[in-house]
Write a protein that holds these residues in place. Structure first.
Motif, short mmCIF file in Angstrom:
data_model
loop_
_atom_site.label_atom_id
_atom_site.label_comp_id
_atom_site.label_asym_id
_atom_site.label_seq_id
_atom_site.Cartn_x
_atom_site.Cartn_y
_atom_site.Cartn_z
N VAL A 176 0.82 -1.21 0.00
CA VAL A 176 0.00 0.00 0.00
C VAL A 176 0.86 1.26 0.00
O VAL A 176 0.48 2.28 -0.61
CB VAL A 176 -0.99 -0.01 1.19
N GLU A 177 2.02 1.22 0.63
CA GLU A 177 2.85 2.42 0.71
C GLU A 177 3.66 2.67 -0.57
O GLU A 177 4.12 3.79 -0.79
CB GLU A 177 3.78 2.34 1.92
N THR A 178 3.82 1.66 -1.39
CA THR A 178 4.53 1.83 -2.66
C THR A 178 3.56 1.90 -3.84
O THR A 178 3.98 2.00 -4.99
CB THR A 178 5.52 0.68 -2.91
N TYR A 179 2.27 1.85 -3.55
CA TYR A 179 1.24 1.91 -4.61
C TYR A 179 1.29 3.22 -5.36
O TYR A 179 1.43 4.30 -4.78
CB TYR A 179 -0.14 1.73 -3.99
N VAL A 180 1.19 3.13 -6.67
CA VAL A 180 1.08 4.30 -7.53
C VAL A 180 -0.17 4.15 -8.38
O VAL A 180 -0.36 3.12 -9.04
CB VAL A 180 2.32 4.45 -8.45
N HIS A 181 -1.01 5.17 -8.36
CA HIS A 181 -2.24 5.13 -9.14
C HIS A 181 -1.89 5.18 -10.63
O HIS A 181 -1.26 6.12 -11.10
CB HIS A 181 -3.14 6.31 -8.76
N GLY A 182 -2.28 4.15 -11.36
CA GLY A 182 -1.91 4.05 -12.76
C GLY A 182 -2.93 4.65 -13.70
O GLY A 182 -4.07 4.95 -13.32
N PRO A 183 -2.55 4.84 -14.96
CA PRO A 183 -3.46 5.40 -15.97
C PRO A 183 -4.56 4.41 -16.31
O PRO A 183 -4.47 3.21 -16.01
CB PRO A 183 -2.54 5.64 -17.16
N GLY A 184 -5.58 4.90 -16.95
CA GLY A 184 -6.69 4.05 -17.35
C GLY A 184 -8.01 4.69 -16.98
O GLY A 184 -8.05 5.66 -16.20
N PRO A 185 -9.10 4.18 -17.53
CA PRO A 185 -10.41 4.77 -17.25
C PRO A 185 -10.80 4.61 -15.79
O PRO A 185 -10.47 3.61 -15.16
CB PRO A 185 -11.35 3.97 -18.17
N GLU A 186 -11.47 5.63 -15.29
CA GLU A 186 -12.00 5.53 -13.94
C GLU A 186 -13.30 4.71 -13.96
O GLU A 186 -13.80 4.33 -15.01
CB GLU A 186 -12.23 6.92 -13.35
N LEU A 187 -13.82 4.45 -12.78
CA LEU A 187 -15.00 3.62 -12.67
C LEU A 187 -16.25 4.34 -13.19
O LEU A 187 -16.31 5.57 -13.21
CB LEU A 187 -15.20 3.21 -11.22
#
Length: 253
Positions: A176-187
């Motif tokens: 969780v601390e190294t998570y990076v929000h990636g590109p792509g369509p949102e929900l």
């Protein structure tokens, strides 16, 4: 096609083959599928709860924990495929909320559309805090847990329990601390954020940013309590879940 109760990833505390809706629940960092037993009991028989069991804990304790959130989301989404034969929603607390979001994105891409995503005790993926507890000694992780959850914290005075839970706990924190929000369509499904009003891990402003991650409806509901407000508020939370699930089911029929 339907899942089975001996699925490696999925636990079904109260099997309800006639229920119209399923709720997939994802535990917090260091947590296990059994955490959602009270929620399953409260929602049965109308809603069948599926609780995800991550590698490295309880009956999967001999498996290596997954310390990459994106990889874990891939595996969970794949495991959930056979369980999407009925309408379903996702619920995740803390680490599980972020994981639930990434699982929802993958299921949506595979044309398995959840009814809704419920995120609890977690700031939105687009917010950031520079947290590095996964790099610190065991004592720091234990102190963190004790500060957030006094009930679980008492168990961590036992060295055998510490040795048992630490690998999975550290892996979850690293993920969780190294998570990076990636590109792509949102929900494109409703997102509901739940929050304890005294949660040191997320502010109401950070929780409200979840609205940026869906093109559908968003709402924020705040309960009394800290990060693990669920432990004291199962009745209120499950009541809200039941009402909101009924709403989204009726809106799609």
């Amino acid at each position: 096609m339907t899942g089975t109760t001996d699925d490696t990833w999925i636990r079904v505390p109260h099997r309800n083959p006639d229920s119209g809706t399923r709720l997939v629940c994802l535990p917090h960092a260091g947590g296990a599928a059994s955490y959602y037993f009270p929620m399953s009991a409260a929602l049965a028989p109308d809603v069948e709860v599926l609780s995800v069991q991550y590698p490295g804990r309880h009956d999967r304790r001999h498996e290596r924990p997954v310390d990459d959130l994106h990889l874990l989301a891939d595996r969970i989404a794949e495991a959930l495929g056979p369980w999407t034969d009925r309408p379903f929603a996702l619920f995740g607390h803390s680490y599980g909320a972020l994981l639930g979001y990434e699982v929802a994105r993958r299921l949506r891409a595979a044309e398995h559309r959840p009814l809704a995503l419920f995120v609890s005790g977690r700031r939105a993926p687009s917010t950031h805090r520079d947290e590095r507890l996964h790099l610190k000694p065991d004592a720091s992780l234990i102190a963190e847990l004790k500060s957030l959850d006094g009930t679980v914290g008492k168990l961590l005075d036992n060295e055998e329990i510490i040795a048992m839970v630490m690998p999975a706990l550290r892996a979850d924190y690293r993920a969780v601390e190294t998570y990076v929000h990636g590109p792509g369509p949102e929900l494109d499904i409703p997102v509901v954020a739940f929050l304890g009003d005294d949660d040191p891990k997320v502010t109401s402003q950070e929780a409200a940013r979840w609205r940026d991650h869906t093109t559908a409806d968003f709402s924020l509901e705040i309960f009394p309590g800290g990060h693990f407000y669920l432990a004291e508020r199962w009745k209120e939370v499950t009541s809200s879940l039941r009402r909101r699930l009924d709403g989204v089911v009726h809106s799609t029929t």
